[in-house]
Design a protein around this motif. Structure first.
Motif, PDB file in Angstrom:
ATOM      1  N   ILE A   1      12.526   4.243  68.661  1.00  0.00           N
ATOM      2  CA  ILE A   1      12.304   5.051  69.862  1.00  0.00           C
ATOM      3  C   ILE A   1      11.120   5.987  69.641  1.00  0.00           C
ATOM      4  N   GLU A   2      11.092   6.594  68.467  1.00  0.00           N
ATOM      5  CA  GLU A   2       9.978   7.490  68.129  1.00  0.00           C
ATOM      6  C   GLU A   2       8.648   6.747  68.162  1.00  0.00           C
ATOM      7  N   ASN A   3       8.643   5.554  67.584  1.00  0.00           N
ATOM      8  CA  ASN A   3       7.408   4.775  67.542  1.00  0.00           C
ATOM      9  C   ASN A   3       6.928   4.391  68.950  1.00  0.00           C
ATOM     10  N   ALA A   4       7.910   4.071  69.848  1.00  0.00           N
ATOM     11  CA  ALA A   4       7.551   3.715  71.224  1.00  0.00           C
ATOM     12  C   ALA A   4       6.941   4.910  71.955  1.00  0.00           C
ATOM     13  N   ILE A   5       7.505   6.103  71.738  1.00  0.00           N
ATOM     14  CA  ILE A   5       7.009   7.299  72.433  1.00  0.00           C
ATOM     15  C   ILE A   5       5.675   7.765  71.840  1.00  0.00           C
ATOM     16  N   LYS A   6       5.626   7.896  70.523  1.00  0.00           N
ATOM     17  CA  LYS A   6       4.459   8.506  69.890  1.00  0.00           C
ATOM     18  C   LYS A   6       3.233   7.613  69.957  1.00  0.00           C
ATOM     19  N   HIS A   7       3.419   6.294  69.738  1.00  0.00           N
ATOM     20  CA  HIS A   7       2.261   5.403  69.653  1.00  0.00           C
ATOM     21  C   HIS A   7       2.063   4.562  70.905  1.00  0.00           C
ATOM     22  N   GLY A   8       3.137   4.327  71.668  1.00  0.00           N
ATOM     23  CA  GLY A   8       2.996   3.500  72.860  1.00  0.00           C
ATOM     24  C   GLY A   8       2.787   4.301  74.126  1.00  0.00           C
ATOM     25  N   LEU A   9       3.621   5.361  74.342  1.00  0.00           N
ATOM     26  CA  LEU A   9       3.589   6.108  75.597  1.00  0.00           C
ATOM     27  C   LEU A   9       2.699   7.336  75.550  1.00  0.00           C
TER      28      LEU A   9
ATOM     29  N   ASP B   1       9.135  -0.365  76.058  1.00  0.00           N
ATOM     30  CA  ASP B   1       8.241   0.627  76.654  1.00  0.00           C
ATOM     31  C   ASP B   1       7.103  -0.084  77.376  1.00  0.00           C
ATOM     32  N   ASN B   2       6.415   0.664  78.261  1.00  0.00           N
ATOM     33  CA  ASN B   2       5.246   0.132  78.964  1.00  0.00           C
ATOM     34  C   ASN B   2       3.965   0.789  78.467  1.00  0.00           C
ATOM     35  N   GLY B   3       3.948   1.044  77.150  1.00  0.00           N
ATOM     36  CA  GLY B   3       2.824   1.749  76.548  1.00  0.00           C
ATOM     37  C   GLY B   3       1.598   0.882  76.359  1.00  0.00           C
ATOM     38  N   ILE B   4       0.705   1.349  75.474  1.00  0.00           N
ATOM     39  CA  ILE B   4      -0.597   0.701  75.281  1.00  0.00           C
ATOM     40  C   ILE B   4      -0.506  -0.526  74.380  1.00  0.00           C
ATOM     41  N   GLY B   5       0.635  -0.746  73.737  1.00  0.00           N
ATOM     42  CA  GLY B   5       0.794  -1.910  72.872  1.00  0.00           C
ATOM     43  C   GLY B   5       0.418  -1.632  71.431  1.00  0.00           C
ATOM     44  N   ARG B   6       0.862  -2.520  70.566  1.00  0.00           N
ATOM     45  CA  ARG B   6       0.674  -2.286  69.124  1.00  0.00           C
ATOM     46  C   ARG B   6      -0.774  -2.425  68.679  1.00  0.00           C
ATOM     47  N   GLU B   7      -1.502  -3.350  69.287  1.00  0.00           N
ATOM     48  CA  GLU B   7      -2.889  -3.556  68.866  1.00  0.00           C
ATOM     49  C   GLU B   7      -3.742  -2.320  69.139  1.00  0.00           C
ATOM     50  N   GLN B   8      -3.636  -1.764  70.366  1.00  0.00           N
ATOM     51  CA  GLN B   8      -4.412  -0.584  70.713  1.00  0.00           C
ATOM     52  C   GLN B   8      -3.957   0.623  69.910  1.00  0.00           C
ATOM     53  N   ALA B   9      -2.635   0.738  69.707  1.00  0.00           N
ATOM     54  CA  ALA B   9      -2.119   1.859  68.919  1.00  0.00           C
ATOM     55  C   ALA B   9      -2.608   1.789  67.480  1.00  0.00           C
ATOM     56  N   SER B  10      -2.707   0.577  66.933  1.00  0.00           N
ATOM     57  CA  SER B  10      -3.194   0.407  65.571  1.00  0.00           C
ATOM     58  C   SER B  10      -4.636   0.860  65.436  1.00  0.00           C
ATOM     59  N   LEU B  11      -5.471   0.568  66.451  1.00  0.00           N
ATOM     60  CA  LEU B  11      -6.861   1.011  66.416  1.00  0.00           C
ATOM     61  C   LEU B  11      -6.967   2.532  66.458  1.00  0.00           C
ATOM     62  N   LEU B  12      -6.114   3.162  67.269  1.00  0.00           N
ATOM     63  CA  LEU B  12      -6.134   4.621  67.349  1.00  0.00           C
ATOM     64  C   LEU B  12      -5.691   5.266  66.038  1.00  0.00           C
ATOM     65  N   ARG B  13      -4.695   4.631  65.347  1.00  0.00           N
ATOM     66  CA  ARG B  13      -4.213   5.197  64.079  1.00  0.00           C
ATOM     67  C   ARG B  13      -5.282   5.153  63.002  1.00  0.00           C
TER      68      ARG B  13
ATOM     69  N   GLU C   1       1.154  -4.922  78.054  1.00  0.00           N
ATOM     70  CA  GLU C   1       2.046  -4.211  78.967  1.00  0.00           C
ATOM     71  C   GLU C   1       3.098  -3.404  78.217  1.00  0.00           C
ATOM     72  N   GLY C   2       2.929  -3.255  76.919  1.00  0.00           N
ATOM     73  CA  GLY C   2       3.884  -2.491  76.134  1.00  0.00           C
ATOM     74  C   GLY C   2       4.522  -3.317  75.017  1.00  0.00           C
ATOM     75  N   THR C   3       5.609  -2.781  74.491  1.00  0.00           N
ATOM     76  CA  THR C   3       6.283  -3.387  73.329  1.00  0.00           C
ATOM     77  C   THR C   3       7.781  -3.434  73.575  1.00  0.00           C
ATOM     78  N   LYS C   4       8.408  -4.490  73.022  1.00  0.00           N
ATOM     79  CA  LYS C   4       9.851  -4.654  73.153  1.00  0.00           C
ATOM     80  C   LYS C   4      10.450  -4.901  71.771  1.00  0.00           C
ATOM     81  N   VAL C   5      11.422  -4.090  71.386  1.00  0.00           N
ATOM     82  CA  VAL C   5      12.121  -4.226  70.100  1.00  0.00           C
ATOM     83  C   VAL C   5      13.553  -4.674  70.380  1.00  0.00           C
ATOM     84  N   ILE C   6      13.959  -5.772  69.743  1.00  0.00           N
ATOM     85  CA  ILE C   6      15.320  -6.301  69.911  1.00  0.00           C
ATOM     86  C   ILE C   6      16.042  -6.185  68.566  1.00  0.00           C
ATOM     87  N   ILE C   7      17.159  -5.477  68.560  1.00  0.00           N
ATOM     88  CA  ILE C   7      17.958  -5.277  67.341  1.00  0.00           C
ATOM     89  C   ILE C   7      19.304  -5.962  67.549  1.00  0.00           C
TER      90      ILE C   7
END
Length: 648
Positions: free
Chosen positions: A546-554, A581-593, A637-643
């Motif tokens: 949840i933290e990862n979705a908010i901090k890096h995606g949203l 989430d409907n965030g920026i996605g992992r690829e874009q978040a990785s570039l920002l990090r 369009e974001g990221t989906k985590v299935i546990i």
């Protein structure tokens, strides 16, 4: 050489030496030797045998240097006049010359077998026209292809032509043995075959028993060696060498049968030493080493351990001495004397050490005690059988003992049980230790998660204070303290209920939602059929995702930010938790990090490590699947985590 002859004659025949008429008897036999003929008959070619002992003559060459040409000039005495000793400990180096005069008065050629008894070697010569001609030779070490008579190493085939007189000289040599005897017999092949057939029905039990015992011993040795390669416990190695040594000892006896040819036939120097010292010493050394290490005598009973240690050292010294005597000095008589000395010492030594073993306590020690007792009884019974009975056998050259076979098998059975119990206990302790280590690592990982979450939460409170929103900061701090209390309470547990985990996750989302104000939408969907109080889950499992979705995606998204948490029961074997989430996605978040200085992400890697450790320690396997949501134009369009969490 003359006084050596007198010595052997004195040792072999008291009756003749003390007879005042010995010289006259000797002269008589020298003048009538030619008439001491063995007359054959036609029936012997078909059945029966002739014992030639009463007509045979014997000469003992104590120097073993008399040539064939001068042999006819030596004085031969009747074989029956010699009291040949039962042991060759001092006379095994002598040459024993047997003289036989055989006449075939029939008109048929008779094909017979000649034996002088069981000896290491017998060489047959024929004396004709004042010349010696070698006819044949047999040795115990000969293979079936080398033997003059294929099925037995003591027989030599001879063809007797019609109306012919034969003068034979047989040179006999032996190694030190307690049952040395010379008994010349002429027999037909049919009688020998019938004799062996009857012996097979009488003695086959020993062949099967010894064959089975040797097979079991070498199988156990191989099995225990595999255990050593897996666990590297030194007592496995000692027990493997012990079973190999006692297997070689039994094989040494087993291969003295003329019908078995396995190892020793190709390694004759290991078989024909006159005794089994090497195998007996090796068996005892590795047996005591195994007991010493397996029962941990050094730690449990230091005095007994000291006794064992000195016993092992003493046996090792005697083994080296015996090898030196046999290999360097070539004195089989000394080695045989050593053998008979230790035959008296070993039973006493084994009894004393067995008595000390009974001081050990526990189930493992009890199996060792029972097995050692059976081994000692079987060994003692085998020794007494060999020492007192000494019954001649056809299929064996050394008296076998069923009691010894039974004692050895029972010992192996109980020792194997003891090894199995100890191996199980060791594996159980190692598994328990491994589990404790993993649980310790889990606790360490939890301690890393808690300060990481605190750091993020305090940053949120800090942002409220810096923007002069004290009311929101106060409310945030109240919810934060509630969350921290729950985290501290559940962090000590390895598993908590899903309801408690959702309480933490929802409280965390509510705290983070305040930072986004009206631009944050949180969707929560729980399947009503799921009993959240019954399902167990690792604490703080959902928070990192949840933290990862908010901090890096949203956080870096413009416009409406949507976070969804859905718990469903699609499969009876597991529940599915989806964090979307409907965030920026992992690829874009990785570039920002990458552009963020001194950035170090810990939560996700720690969580993955926790899940792996839980699977290894408790067989609690959680499946994590992360999907990147994209449009048809490959726009994120974001990221989906299935546990997926098992419920069975």
């Amino acid at each position: 050489m003359k006084h050596l002859k007198i010595h052997i004659e004195q040792a072999l025949s008291k009756k003749i030496l003390f007879n005042l008429f010995l010289p006259m008897i000797c002269i008589f036999f020298r003048t009538t030797t030619v008439f001491a003929q063995i007359k054959l008959h036609t029936k012997i070619d078909k059945s029966g045998f002739i014992d030639c002992s009463s007509q045979a003559m014997l000469f003992v060459d104590s120097s073993a240097k008399i040539s064939l040409n001068s042999l006819s000039q030596e004085q031969f005495l009747p074989l029956i006049s010699f009291e040949i000793p039962k042991s060759l400990i001092k006379a095994y180096r002598y040459d024993y010359w047997l003289k036989l005069t055989v006449e075939n008065p029939t008109d048929d050629t008779l094909n017979l077998l000649l034996t002088t008894g069981l000896h290491e070697s017998t060489t047959l010569f024929r004396f004709e026209k004042n010349q010696f001609k070698k006819i044949t030779e047999t040795q115990e070490r000969f293979s079936k292809q080398q033997r003059p008579f294929r099925s037995d190493d003591q027989y030599m085939p001879i063809s007797f032509l019609p109306n012919t007189v034969y003068v034979f000289y047989a040179k006999i040599n032996d190694y030190p043995r307690e049952d040395f005897a010379i008994r010349p017999i002429l027999s037909s092949k049919s009688w020998v075959n019938l004799h062996k057939l009857n012996a097979f029905y009488d003695e086959y039990v020993y062949l099967i028993a010894y064959g089975f015992l040797v097979s079991v011993l070498f199988f156990v040795a191989l099995f225990v060696l595999m255990f050593y390669l897996l666990d590297r416990q030194i007592y496995y190695l000692y027990y493997a060498f012990y079973t190999i040594s006692i297997g070689l000892f039994n094989l040494w006896e087993y291969e003295h049968s003329p019908y078995t040819h396995l190892i020793f036939n190709h390694l004759p120097f290991l078989k024909f030493t006159g005794n089994s010292n090497i195998y007996v010493f090796l068996t005892h050394i590795f047996y005591f080493l195994f007991i010493f290490e397996f029962l941990e005598l050094k730690k449990q009973t230091p005095l007994v351990a000291k006794l064992f240690r000195w016993t092992i050292i003493g046996l090792a010294i005697m083994l080296v001495v015996d090898i030196f005597i046999l290999s360097i000095l070539k004195r089989l008589d000394w080695s045989t004397s050593l053998y008979w000395t230790f035959q008296d010492i070993f039973p006493i030594l084994n009894f004393v050490l067995l008595f000390t073993i009974f001081k050990a306590k526990g189930r493992i020690a009890r199996n060792i005690q029972v097995g050692s007792t059976f081994l000692m009884i079987g060994g003692l019974a085998g020794f007494l059988t060999h020492y007192f009975n000494n019954t001649p056998m056809v299929l064996f050259r050394i008296d076998p003992s069923i009691m010894f076979v039974a004692g050895t098998l029972l010992e192996v059975f109980f020792f194997s049980i003891a090894i199995g119990i100890k191996s199980y206990n060791i594996q159980k302790e190692q598994k328990s230790l491994h589990k404790s280590m993993m649980e310790s690592e889990l606790q360490t990982l939890r301690s890393q998660i808690n300060p990481h979450f605190v750091f993020n939460s305090l940053n949120s409170i800090k942002s409220y204070i810096l923007t002069h929103r004290s009311t929101e900061a106060s409310e945030y701090l109240t919810d934060f303290s509630t969350l921290m209390r729950a985290i501290l309470q559940y962090s000590k547990e390895q598993l908590i209920s899903l309801s408690n985990e959702l309480e933490i996750a929802l409280l965390y989302v509510s705290l983070e939602k305040r930072r986004f104000e009206e631009n944050f939408v949180f969707n929560y969907d729980l399947d009503p059929t799921i009993d959240t109080n019954e399902i167990m889950i690792p604490p703080m499992l959902l928070q990192p995702y949840i933290e990862n979705a908010i901090k890096h995606g949203l956080m870096n998204k413009h416009g409406i930010r949507i976070l969804s948490l859905k718990i469903s029961n699609e499969n009876p074997k597991y529940i599915s938790i989806e964090i979307e989430d409907n965030g920026i996605g992992r690829e874009q978040a990785s570039l920002l990090r990458k552009n963020t200085p001194k950035y170090q992400s810990m939560g996700m890697s720690i969580n993955d490590e926790r899940i792996n450790l839980l699977g290894q320690s408790n067989d609690f396997f959680i499946e994590i699947q992360i999907e990147d949501k994209k449009t048809a134009m490959n726009v994120s369009e974001g990221t989906k985590v299935i546990i997926r969490i098992p419920v069975e």
